[in-house]
Write an enzyme that holds these catalytic residues in place. Structure first.
Site, PDB file in Angstrom:
ATOM      1  CG  HIS A  55      39.603  88.125  76.908  1.00 32.08           C
ATOM      2  ND1 HIS A  55      39.001  89.142  77.252  1.00 32.08           N
ATOM      3  CD2 HIS A  55      40.218  88.708  75.600  1.00 32.08           C
ATOM      4  CE1 HIS A  55      38.447  89.598  76.094  1.00 32.08           C
ATOM      5  NE2 HIS A  55      39.505  89.379  74.931  1.00 32.08           N
ATOM      6  CG  HIS A  57      42.362  88.993  73.146  1.00 37.42           C
ATOM      7  ND1 HIS A  57      41.460  89.058  72.621  1.00 37.42           N
ATOM      8  CD2 HIS A  57      43.834  88.212  73.053  1.00 37.42           C
ATOM      9  CE1 HIS A  57      42.139  88.006  71.843  1.00 37.42           C
ATOM     10  NE2 HIS A  57      43.315  87.175  72.200  1.00 37.42           N
ATOM     11  CG  ASP A  59      40.203  94.770  72.699  1.00 35.57           C
ATOM     12  OD1 ASP A  59      41.063  93.357  73.015  1.00 35.57           O
ATOM     13  OD2 ASP A  59      39.563  94.379  72.361  1.00 35.57           O
ATOM     14  CG  HIS A  60      39.507  92.887  76.285  1.00 38.68           C
ATOM     15  ND1 HIS A  60      38.009  92.754  76.905  1.00 38.68           N
ATOM     16  CD2 HIS A  60      39.558  92.953  75.018  1.00 38.68           C
ATOM     17  CE1 HIS A  60      37.025  92.561  75.652  1.00 38.68           C
ATOM     18  NE2 HIS A  60      37.908  92.479  75.015  1.00 38.68           N
ATOM     19  CG  HIS A 113      37.592  85.585  72.666  1.00 38.78           C
ATOM     20  ND1 HIS A 113      37.625  86.142  71.242  1.00 38.78           N
ATOM     21  CD2 HIS A 113      38.159  86.587  73.068  1.00 38.78           C
ATOM     22  CE1 HIS A 113      37.728  86.873  70.960  1.00 38.78           C
ATOM     23  NE2 HIS A 113      38.307  87.545  71.956  1.00 38.78           N
ATOM     24  CG  ASP A 132      35.685  90.440  73.760  1.00 37.43           C
ATOM     25  OD1 ASP A 132      35.059  91.586  74.231  1.00 37.43           O
ATOM     26  OD2 ASP A 132      37.309  90.979  73.270  1.00 37.43           O
ATOM     27  CG  HIS A 170      34.178  94.673  71.514  1.00 34.06           C
ATOM     28  ND1 HIS A 170      35.000  95.553  70.787  1.00 34.06           N
ATOM     29  CD2 HIS A 170      35.119  93.444  72.317  1.00 34.06           C
ATOM     30  CE1 HIS A 170      36.231  94.957  71.320  1.00 34.06           C
ATOM     31  NE2 HIS A 170      36.365  93.875  72.238  1.00 34.06           N
TER      32      HIS A 170
END
Length: 242
Positions: A55, A57, A59-60, A113, A132, A170
């Site tokens: 996805h 985001h 942090d990905h 998400h 996530d 995570h």
């Protein structure tokens, strides 16, 4: 077998390197940053050829640009989020597949998400990268989707074989366990797992990967009996401070 290496980054992210020794191919799954990932691959003599994003985001996908610049890797990501994923070269969705050497992953749409979230299931290897969507004893926050979508998404993932190893993005397990025991205080399997998680974290050890069998026995979101029950549990977790 597909070899999977954990690269801990930021405060609680896991980036994964998936390597096929026969072909020499290596894929990076959800690189939050680049430097530790490139270093981990270099230390093993692995050539990064692909990036698989679940996805959009940051942090990905934050490491995409630097990894592409260093390796020329092809970035694959969700079709519905293509305009938000840096350097994307291939878009995929439900029913498509990706390969690392001879290892084939089925792409599964799991919106909730984020609106276009996908997962990669290497079914012959019993390996799942859910991003996530699914965590140990938890699920992702509903930033762009609904409880109904999450209920359906978790159902798709839990339909995979129970022995499937889950490589989520995570290290949320300890906080998830603390919430889970408030939902199912009489679940002895959950109590035992929570205690083991506390032991591992006290020793500085990771709790990921885990199996879908673990989740079937202990995850309150997977075990929710209805969309309404999942929604109530997700709201309670969002406000949980235990």
């Amino acid at each position: 077998m597909l070899e999977v290496l954990r690269v801990p980054v930021l405060s609680d992210n896991y980036v994964w390197l998936a390597h096929d020794a026969a072909s020499g191919e290596t894929a990076v799954i959800d690189p939050a940053v680049a430097a530790p990932v490139l270093a981990a691959a270099d230390a093993r003599g692995w050539k990064i050829t692909q990036i698989l994003n679940t996805h959009w985001h940051p942090d990905h996908v934050g490491g995409n640009a630097e990894i592409v610049a260093a390796t020329g890797a092809l970035v694959t990501g969700p079709r519905q989020e293509a305009d938000r994923i840096p350097h994307i070269g291939r878009t995929v969705g439900e029913g498509d597949s990706v390969q690392i050497g001879a290892h084939r992953a089925r792409v599964i749409d799991v919106p909730a998400h984020t609106a276009g979230h996908i997962a990669y299931a290497f079914e012959d290897d019993a390996v799942l990268f859910p991003g996530d969507t699914l965590f140990a004893m938890g699920c992702g926050r509903l930033f762009e989707g609904t409880a109904g979508q999450m209920h359906e998404a978790l159902g798709k993932l839990m339909a995979l074989p129970a022995r499937t190893q889950v490589f989520c993005a995570h290290e949320y397990t300890q906080s998830n366990a603390r919430f889970a025991v408030t939902v199912e205080p009489d679940n002895t399997a959950l109590q035992a797992r929570a205690a083991e998680v506390d032991r591992l974290r006290a020793a500085g050890q990771p709790t990921v990967p885990f199996t879908l069998a673990d989740e079937a026995a202990t995850n309150p979101f997977v075990r929710a009996g209805s969309v309404e029950e999942l929604a109530a549990r997700r709201t309670a977790k969002d406000n949980f401070r235990g």
